[in-house]
Design an enzyme around this catalytic site. Structure first.
Site, PDB file in Angstrom:
ATOM      1  N   PRO A 208     -18.355  -9.339 -27.071  1.00 31.14           N
ATOM      2  CG  PRO A 208     -19.305 -11.368 -26.402  1.00 31.14           C
ATOM      3  CD  PRO A 208     -18.815 -10.720 -27.778  1.00 31.14           C
ATOM      4  N   GLY A 209     -16.767  -8.025 -24.633  1.00 31.42           N
ATOM      5  CA  GLY A 209     -15.151  -7.998 -24.088  1.00 31.42           C
ATOM      6  C   GLY A 209     -14.575  -6.416 -24.471  1.00 31.42           C
ATOM      7  N   GLY A 211     -15.853  -3.677 -24.136  1.00 33.15           N
ATOM      8  CA  GLY A 211     -15.866  -2.826 -22.876  1.00 33.15           C
ATOM      9  C   GLY A 211     -17.024  -1.991 -22.990  1.00 33.15           C
ATOM     10  CE  LYS A 212     -21.431  -5.619 -25.255  1.00 37.15           C
ATOM     11  NZ  LYS A 212     -20.286  -6.192 -25.574  1.00 37.15           N
ATOM     12  CB  THR A 213     -20.175  -3.795 -18.658  1.00 34.69           C
ATOM     13  OG1 THR A 213     -20.976  -4.732 -19.437  1.00 34.69           O
ATOM     14  CG2 THR A 213     -20.695  -3.505 -17.294  1.00 34.69           C
ATOM     15  CG  HIS A 428       1.434 -31.415 -37.921  1.00 37.46           C
ATOM     16  ND1 HIS A 428       0.362 -31.880 -38.520  1.00 37.46           N
ATOM     17  CD2 HIS A 428       0.827 -30.101 -37.649  1.00 37.46           C
ATOM     18  CE1 HIS A 428      -0.720 -31.223 -38.503  1.00 37.46           C
ATOM     19  NE2 HIS A 428      -0.442 -30.300 -38.111  1.00 37.46           N
ATOM     20  CD  GLU A 429       2.334 -27.551 -35.207  1.00 37.82           C
ATOM     21  OE1 GLU A 429       2.160 -26.510 -35.472  1.00 37.82           O
ATOM     22  OE2 GLU A 429       1.442 -28.262 -34.695  1.00 37.82           O
ATOM     23  CG  HIS A 432       0.957 -26.142 -39.958  1.00 38.80           C
ATOM     24  ND1 HIS A 432      -0.080 -26.226 -40.757  1.00 38.80           N
ATOM     25  CD2 HIS A 432       0.638 -26.957 -38.748  1.00 38.80           C
ATOM     26  CE1 HIS A 432      -0.831 -27.029 -40.319  1.00 38.80           C
ATOM     27  NE2 HIS A 432      -0.482 -27.291 -39.165  1.00 38.80           N
ATOM     28  CG  ASP A 504      -4.229 -28.530 -38.872  1.00 38.50           C
ATOM     29  OD1 ASP A 504      -4.451 -27.621 -38.245  1.00 38.50           O
ATOM     30  OD2 ASP A 504      -3.168 -29.135 -39.145  1.00 38.50           O
TER      31      ASP A 504
HETATM   32  P1  ADP Z   1     -18.455  -6.182 -22.461  1.00 38.55           P
HETATM   33  O1  ADP Z   1     -19.465  -5.617 -21.276  1.00 38.55           O
HETATM   34  O2  ADP Z   1     -18.337  -5.475 -23.607  1.00 38.55           O
HETATM   35  O3  ADP Z   1     -18.672  -7.573 -22.525  1.00 38.55           O
HETATM   36  P2  ADP Z   1     -16.733  -5.078 -20.340  1.00 38.55           P
HETATM   37  O4  ADP Z   1     -17.056  -3.736 -20.429  1.00 38.55           O
HETATM   38  O5  ADP Z   1     -17.269  -6.013 -19.181  1.00 38.55           O
HETATM   39  O6  ADP Z   1     -17.121  -5.793 -21.923  1.00 38.55           O
HETATM   40  O7  ADP Z   1     -14.957  -5.492 -20.317  1.00 38.55           O
HETATM   41  C1  ADP Z   1     -14.446  -6.399 -19.713  1.00 38.55           C
HETATM   42  C2  ADP Z   1     -13.072  -5.904 -19.134  1.00 38.55           C
HETATM   43  O8  ADP Z   1     -12.339  -5.615 -20.305  1.00 38.55           O
HETATM   44  C3  ADP Z   1     -13.196  -4.585 -18.377  1.00 38.55           C
HETATM   45  O9  ADP Z   1     -13.586  -4.492 -17.196  1.00 38.55           O
HETATM   46  C4  ADP Z   1     -11.807  -3.849 -18.745  1.00 38.55           C
HETATM   47  O10 ADP Z   1     -11.008  -4.418 -17.744  1.00 38.55           O
HETATM   48  C5  ADP Z   1     -11.529  -4.370 -20.168  1.00 38.55           C
HETATM   49  N1  ADP Z   1     -11.617  -3.524 -21.002  1.00 38.55           N
HETATM   50  C6  ADP Z   1     -12.427  -3.620 -22.128  1.00 38.55           C
HETATM   51  N2  ADP Z   1     -12.326  -2.637 -23.098  1.00 38.55           N
HETATM   52  C7  ADP Z   1     -11.480  -1.993 -22.494  1.00 38.55           C
HETATM   53  C8  ADP Z   1     -10.882  -0.684 -23.043  1.00 38.55           C
HETATM   54  N3  ADP Z   1     -11.388  -0.016 -24.147  1.00 38.55           N
HETATM   55  N4  ADP Z   1     -10.256   0.091 -22.288  1.00 38.55           N
HETATM   56  C9  ADP Z   1      -9.924  -0.444 -21.014  1.00 38.55           C
HETATM   57  N5  ADP Z   1     -10.175  -1.616 -20.657  1.00 38.55           N
HETATM   58  C10 ADP Z   1     -11.094  -2.287 -21.314  1.00 38.55           C
HETATM   59 ZN    ZN Z   2      -1.627 -28.763 -37.919  1.00 41.38          ZN
HETATM   60 MG    MG Z   3     -20.979  -6.641 -20.320  1.00 42.56          MG
END
Ligand code: ADP
Ligand code: ZN
Ligand code: MG
Length: 616
Positions: A208-209, A211-213, A428-429, A432, A504
């Site tokens: 996820p995230g 940039g597929k969409t 603690h920190e 680490h 941890d």
């Molecule tokens: P996915 O569909 O893979 O979960 P999205 O295409 O919805 O992810 O990406 C979410 C947002 O992250 C996009 O709207 C964009 O703003 C940013 N993003 C992700 N990948 C890129 C990239 N390669 N370049 C620029 N922006 C990106």
């Molecule tokens: Zn710790």
């Molecule tokens: Mg998506």
């Protein structure tokens, strides 16, 4: 509740309005003209004698007299006797009466019948109206149900929020592949002439995230052909069969508009492997999936429709989807490497006012493992932080701060620690950080803080020097020692242990177990134990099937324990060896709450900490 109530309310309002309408009709029907007034029979008799009456109408028992001044008077006579007789009794001269035109009307058909029927008909009419409206609404609902079979296919408008390949940083292989697809659609002849088949389906895969969409939208922006998009979850409704008919509709629409692109986002919602019916309702899903397969096979050779799909779970997709002729082109989107991260930051910083000191490279260095979406979020958080300080430009510190916010959640400054708690957290920190500094294979420490953030009471931010795709046994061991550094520091200094170390311990135990059972890094050598099954529905490990004996099981436990205790021992050793540094660092943390990389490195140098190799 509210939804049910609304149409009912509407009906009630309609009925009330109908009532009011009928009342008005009644009033105008039965009320007399404006100049009409009620008079008594005596008055009428007097007027007749005074020769003021020009006309008399008798309708049943109602006597209407018209006077010389054109006004009218209404009165009632007795039922049994005639009018002349009655008037005679009131002393009217029969001769005078004879001169007045007398009109005897039958009770008027219309108003008579209305008078008789309306009281009985009215309730019937009202009830009828009520039902009519209710049915009409129900019918509207039913026709909505009929349109369920239509897909909510959206045509991407190239004029609104147009995204192009320039807006997608990195992902060069993916872009290359998609440029080709766009070219297929723009110049099909070139490919057909040489005997190349136009690809049918392209599957975008990536966590996820990544940039597929976004990339799909960029294809739409570049393509110059109609681009339809739908989210796979929209195919499936509560009703059986809807998914399949929506699929048909979507493909039909795309085919009509050919050459065109049909984009199905999050295809794993329906494309899960058939027969893996966890979570119910899979029949409908399977039908929808089957329909997609049928549609993709059904394209004629020349049909210039390319199906684009995106998923973050390619592992659970039905193999039938991936067969040649369907989604045979697969494009993987990886998490961005350091250069891509820098480029993505550039893209998302384009429209933001930035201070001169902003250095994207430094941010990119600190953000391994961030996805494109994380980075976009980071830039946004940086802007928010700057705005919160009433700054007009975003500075580097805001972006640094944003990294931690995206990683760990917001700072919780309001959580006040007691002196003792603060001291425990600081040690603690510091534990680490010092163990990390004293081991060769550990990642460098970037920041230490005892300000709580999200779930963490304090944190030590350590980052690899470069993007890593592999991890070695030595790195794991150093990681384990460093993870147990907090626990060991508490133990060494306070001769006591707090609950703060529990996370941890969970992390360390998990790493150690994986080392033994999955990566062949334990005493058993190159072998894995257990067949891990993933919960198809949620994409989580649910069970690990045991494919080894009880004896081996207890040996695995023994080996895990051995690794953990070695790591613990190493951590303790290091902390004892550099106890002065530990005290100094903890003291500093109590004073300043956060320590940055440079300051920490100075301290490491000051106490001449020499990184050692830890192995077992
Ligand atoms: P996915 O569909 O893979 O979960 P999205 O295409 O919805 O992810 O990406 C979410 C947002 O992250 C996009 O709207 C964009 O703003 C940013 N993003 C992700 N990948 C890129 C990239 N390669 N370049 C620029 N922006 C990106
Ligand atoms: Zn710790
Ligand atoms: Mg998506």
């Amino acid at each position: 509740m509210l939804k049910l109530f609304k149409p009912l309310l509407k009906n009630i309002v309609i009925v009330v309005i109908a009532f009011a309408g009928i009342a008005i009709v009644f009033a105008s029907l039965f009320s007399s003209p404006a100049q009409t007034k009620d008079i008594t029979l005596t008055e009428l008799a007097n007027k007749i004698n005074a020769q003021e009456v020009t006309h008399i109408t008798v309708e049943e028992n109602t006597v209407t007299a018209t006077f010389k001044d054109n006004s009218q008077g209404v009165t009632k006579k007795e039922t049994e006797s005639g009018l002349s007789e009655t008037l005679k009794n009131y002393g009217v001269d029969p001769k005078t009466l004879q001169q007045i035109p007398l009109e005897v009307k039958d009770p008027s058909g219309f108003s008579y019948w209305l008078g008789v029927l309306l009281p009985t008909l009215l309730p019937v009419i009202l009830i009828g109206l009520f039902f009519w409206f209710t049915f009409r609404q129900a019918r509207a609902g039913a026709s909505q149900a009929m349109s369920f079979g239509k897909s909510n296919l959206k045509l991407f408008s190239p004029f609104k929020d147009r995204v192009t390949f320039a807006d997608v940083a990195g992902s060069n292989e993916a872009k290359q592949e998609l440029v080709e697809v766009v070219d297929f659609l723009k110049n099909p002849k070139k490919y057909i002439d040489i005997g190349a088949k136009i690809p049918r389906g392209v599957l975008l895969m990536g966590v996820p995230g990544t940039g597929k969409t976004l990339l799909a939208r960029a294809v739409a922006g570049e393509a110059g052909v109609p681009f339809f998009h739908i989210s796979a979850s929209e195919f499936v409704e509560m009703f059986v069969g809807v998914g399949a008919s929506r699929t048909r509709d979507a493909f039909l629409t795309a085919k009509k508009a050919a050459p065109s692109i049909l984009f199905i986002d999050e295809i794993d919602a329906i494309g899960r492997e058939r027969g893996a019916g966890l979570g119910g309702g899979h029949d409908e899903r399977e039908q929808t999936l089957n329909q997609i397969l049928v549609e993709m096979d059904g394209f004629e050779k020349e049909a210039q429709v390319i199906v684009l799909a995106a998923t973050n779970r390619p592992d659970i997709l039905d193999p039938a989807l991936l067969r040649p002729g369907r989604f045979d082109r697969r494009v993987t989107l990886d998490l961005p490497d350091i250069n891509d991260r820098e480029a993505i930051l550039h893209i998302h910083g384009k429209n933001k006012p930035l201070a001169k000191d902003v250095d994207y490279r430094k941010i990119a260095v600190r953000t391994p493992g961030f996805s494109g979406a994380d980075l976009a979020n980071l830039m946004n958080e940086g802007a928010i932080l700057a705005a919160r300080e009433n700054k007009t430009i975003i500075e580097q510190i805001h972006l640094y701060e944003a990294i931690e916010k995206v990683l760990l959640g917001p700072e919780r400054k309001s959580r006040t620690l007691s002196e003792q708690e603060k001291k425990i957290t600081a040690y603690h920190e510091a534990g680490h950080a010092l163990v990390a500094a004293s081991l060769k294979d550990a990642d460098p420490v970037h920041k230490i803080s005892i300000i709580s953030r999200g779930q963490a009471g304090g944190y030590t931010l350590k980052l690899p020097t470069e993007d890593r795709y592999l991890r070695t046994r030595k790195q794991f061991l150093a990681d384990l020692a460093m993870t147990l550094g907090g626990y060991s520091a508490e133990e060494t200094i306070f001769k006591d242990i707090s609950t703060g170390a529990s996370n941890d311990l969970a992390v360390a135990s998990e790493i150690a177990r994986r080392m033994v059972t999955r990566y062949g890094m334990g005493k058993f050598g190159p072998i894995t134990f257990g067949k891990t099954q993933e919960l198809i529905f949620l994409g989580k490990e649910i069970s690990t099937e045991r494919n080894y004996s009880d004896k081996i099981a207890s040996e695995i436990d023994g080996e895990v324990e051995h690794i953990l205790s070695s790591a613990h021992k190493t951590a303790r050793e290091m902390l004892r060896k550099y106890k002065d540094a530990l005290d100094a660092l903890a003291q500093k943390l109590i004073e300043k709450e956060t320590i940055e990389k440079d300051e920490f490195e100075q301290l490491v140098e000051q106490f001449s900490i020499k990184p050692a190799v830890f192995s077992i």
